[in-house]
Design a protein around this motif. Structure first.
Motif, PDB file in Angstrom:
ATOM      1  N   MET A 166      70.145  -9.710   7.285  1.00 45.64           N
ATOM      2  CA  MET A 166      71.168 -10.704   7.594  1.00 45.64           C
ATOM      3  C   MET A 166      72.434 -10.037   8.126  1.00 45.64           C
ATOM      4  N   ALA A 167      72.730  -8.829   7.646  1.00 43.92           N
ATOM      5  CA  ALA A 167      73.906  -8.125   8.154  1.00 43.92           C
ATOM      6  C   ALA A 167      73.798  -7.857   9.641  1.00 43.92           C
ATOM      7  N   VAL A 168      72.569  -7.686  10.147  1.00 45.13           N
ATOM      8  CA  VAL A 168      72.375  -7.393  11.570  1.00 45.13           C
ATOM      9  C   VAL A 168      71.808  -8.587  12.321  1.00 45.13           C
ATOM     10  N   ASP A 169      71.974  -9.776  11.770  1.00 43.34           N
ATOM     11  CA  ASP A 169      71.582 -10.962  12.545  1.00 43.34           C
ATOM     12  C   ASP A 169      72.743 -11.402  13.421  1.00 43.34           C
ATOM     13  N   GLY A 170      72.489 -11.568  14.697  1.00 41.21           N
ATOM     14  CA  GLY A 170      73.548 -11.903  15.645  1.00 41.21           C
ATOM     15  C   GLY A 170      74.195 -13.241  15.384  1.00 41.21           C
ATOM     16  N   LEU A 171      73.408 -14.254  15.026  1.00 40.06           N
ATOM     17  CA  LEU A 171      73.988 -15.576  14.805  1.00 40.06           C
ATOM     18  C   LEU A 171      74.891 -15.558  13.581  1.00 40.06           C
ATOM     19  N   GLN A 172      74.446 -14.918  12.497  1.00 38.96           N
ATOM     20  CA  GLN A 172      75.279 -14.859  11.305  1.00 38.96           C
ATOM     21  C   GLN A 172      76.558 -14.064  11.575  1.00 38.96           C
ATOM     22  N   LEU A 173      76.451 -13.007  12.379  1.00 43.28           N
ATOM     23  CA  LEU A 173      77.639 -12.236  12.735  1.00 43.28           C
ATOM     24  C   LEU A 173      78.621 -13.086  13.539  1.00 43.28           C
ATOM     25  N   VAL A 174      78.113 -13.785  14.544  1.00 41.96           N
ATOM     26  CA  VAL A 174      78.983 -14.614  15.382  1.00 41.96           C
ATOM     27  C   VAL A 174      79.657 -15.700  14.545  1.00 41.96           C
ATOM     28  N   MET A 175      78.880 -16.368  13.694  1.00 41.06           N
ATOM     29  CA  MET A 175      79.446 -17.465  12.917  1.00 41.06           C
ATOM     30  C   MET A 175      80.364 -16.974  11.802  1.00 41.06           C
TER      31      MET A 175
END
Length: 539
Positions: A166-175
């Motif tokens: 999850m730390a390297v998920d792009g959507l979670q990072l953007v949000m």
């Protein structure tokens, strides 16, 4: 889902005697091993989320609404209106905030904006201030996921793997780096899921006293504060966006089925009857009752805003009226009788909710980046939240063909595509192996994802799925754990499984690094931006 598959784990083999700890092992590290890994992953996630958080110095996508609403809540307790030039005034130097007292119609409950307002109160009305809380909650969510995965699967390694993904998920990072509501809701939903897991473990511990003499029909479980906490968190999720109601329903069913399974495990002859007698009503009050209290409490600023002033939108609608509007719920007519015994602010709130419901269910204005829920799991249509074409010689652009800076709400492609296979694996585990852990993750996925399919005509966006990201990561981590193999298998099997699982994680991390510039509005050559547009639907 069948209740047995959701609730009852398969029989576990007798554990082997633990090997003695090596003499050189640090006792403090041994005692805190369950926290060191999760904290390390959370620190890594926090670095990604807070680094240069104030960039870009602009209102990104729906930031044109929520930060200003949050500031209005701080100043007057309700969402006021802003002139058309407000964004430019807020970003200008010196800054002005041309907020007016005239109320504004708002389509979402206020709690998510109150959360955003905390950062604005601490740091001011500017991009870092209004993004601070989403970045903080996005980081804390990674820590929570590591601990939840550890509790769910009994493995710190699997929990930390889920958190790293999850730390390297792009959507979670953007949000986590933009001031929208969905990242706030993700935090509350995952906190509710974790609270239910703790409640399940505590309930099983109390039921254990009844196993020997098979008193599962009569034992009482007493106070269950963690289930109340779950209701509080899921009520908070509803007070951010209404789709939290479906999560409340899914989690309510899940905890009731866990109660029934626990009664059966404790030797109850009639586990369903015993659960209904001892657990059903307390579960409803704990989940729905506490959620309702939190939801109404989130509107306290609006409810008290009418004292001595204009107040929030439609705050005074019920003044001089004794009825309710709307006069039906989901097509079911309500009795048309005097409701003057209900306080006028609450009747005004009911009326306001009717207008919000009509707006949210009838929103069909076409949008360039809208998409169908069928396409969300495969990253078919991400949302471009920010775009700037940078000429050569400006903002560090040295490429002859010019540069681009973009924030793209794209989940890390290899992670999401792997998650599709992982969900199929969990379905197999749930259906054929009666694995309660798989059933729990799938229940959360169903409560978050499936309700969106009823809105085929509504304008919806793929970034709503950030709430789903923690559970996709749990699914992938569980599949990787199975690939690694059980502790009792041959060393050769473990080595092959570890290599395969490690390669998958490294590939996902590498994919994230490749797309990282598109998550943070980094200025890159136009040719590099084109290399990252793998599909035309991403443009």
């Amino acid at each position: 889902m069948t209740q047995a598959a959701l609730t009852h784990p398969p029989a576990a083999p007798a554990p082997e005697a633990p090997a003695p700890a090596p003499r050189w092992r640090n006792p403090w590290a041994a005692r805190h091993a369950g926290w060191l890994g999760p904290i390390g992953v959370a620190l890594f996630a926090g670095l990604l989320r807070f680094w240069n958080l104030g960039h870009p110095n602009a209102f990104v996508f729906d930031e044109t609404y929520y930060p200003k609403d949050a500031w209005s809540l701080l100043q007057q307790g309700y969402e006021g209106s802003w002139p058309d030039h407000a964004n430019a005034d807020i970003l200008a130097v010196p800054q002005t905030a041309p907020l007016t007292s005239a109320p504004e119609f708002i389509a979402h409950p206020p709690l998510g904006k109150w959360v955003i307002a905390v950062g604005e109160q601490l740091f001011g009305l500017h991009p870092f201030g209004w993004r601070f809380m989403t970045a903080l909650l996005g980081t804390v969510t990674v820590l929570m996921l590591a601990r939840i995965g550890r509790r769910l699967f009994g493995s710190t390694l699997i929990g930390c793997t889920a958190a790293l993904l999850m730390a390297v998920d792009g959507l979670q990072l953007v949000m986590s780096r933009v001031s929208l509501l969905d990242g706030v809701q993700m935090f509350f939903v995952l906190a509710a899921f974790g609270s239910l897991l703790i409640d399940r473990d505590h309930a099983r511990a109390r039921l254990a006293v009844a196993v020997a003499d098979r008193r599962g029909d009569t034992v009482r479980l007493g106070a269950r504060p963690w289930r109340i906490a779950a209701g509080v968190f899921v009520g908070a999720a509803c007070a951010v966006k209404w789709n939290g109601v479906m999560v409340l329903a899914a989690f309510g069913i899940l905890t009731v089925l866990w109660d029934q399974s626990g009664r059966r495990w404790a030797g109850a002859r009639r586990p369903w009857r015993s659960m209904l007698r001892h657990d059903a009503v307390p579960a409803f009050l704990a989940m729905v009752g506490s959620a309702l209290v939190v939801y109404v409490g989130a509107w306290s600023g609006w409810l008290f805003s009418g004292r001595g002033g204009e107040g929030g939108y439609d705050r005074h609608w019920a003044d001089g009226r004794d009825g309710l509007s709307p006069d039906s719920v989901l097509g079911i007519p309500l009795p048309q009788v005097s409701m003057s015994w209900v306080p006028a602010p609450l009747r005004s709130l009911w009326h306001y909710h009717g207008q919000m419901y009509d707006f949210n269910t009838g929103l069909s204005t076409p949008h360039t980046y809208q998409s169908n829920p069928y396409s969300w799991l495969v990253d078919a249509r991400p949302v471009s939240m920010y775009w700037e074409q940078v000429p050569t010689g400006q903002h560090g652009c040295t490429a002859s063909g010019g540069c681009a800076a973009q924030i793209l709400g794209l989940g890390t492609p290899l992670l999401w595509w792997t998650a599709c296979f992982a969900l199929v694996y969990l379905l197999w585990r749930w259906f054929f192996r009666r694995d309660w852990r798989s059933g729990a993750v799938l229940c959360a996925v169903a409560g978050i994802y499936l309700p969106w399919f009823q809105y085929q005509e509504r304008t919806v966006f793929s970034f709503y799925m950030v709430v789903l990201v923690p559970f996709l990561c749990l699914a992938v981590a569980q599949m990787l754990g199975a690939l690694l193999g059980p502790a009792g298998c041959s060393p050769e099997r473990r080595r092959i499984g570890a290599a395969a699982a490690g390669l998958i994680v490294l590939a996902i991390v590498g994919c994230f690094a490749f797309f990282y510039p598109l998550y943070t509005a980094e200025v890159i050559p136009m040719s590099s931006w084109q290399d990252r547009m793998w599909f035309t639907s991403w443009i």
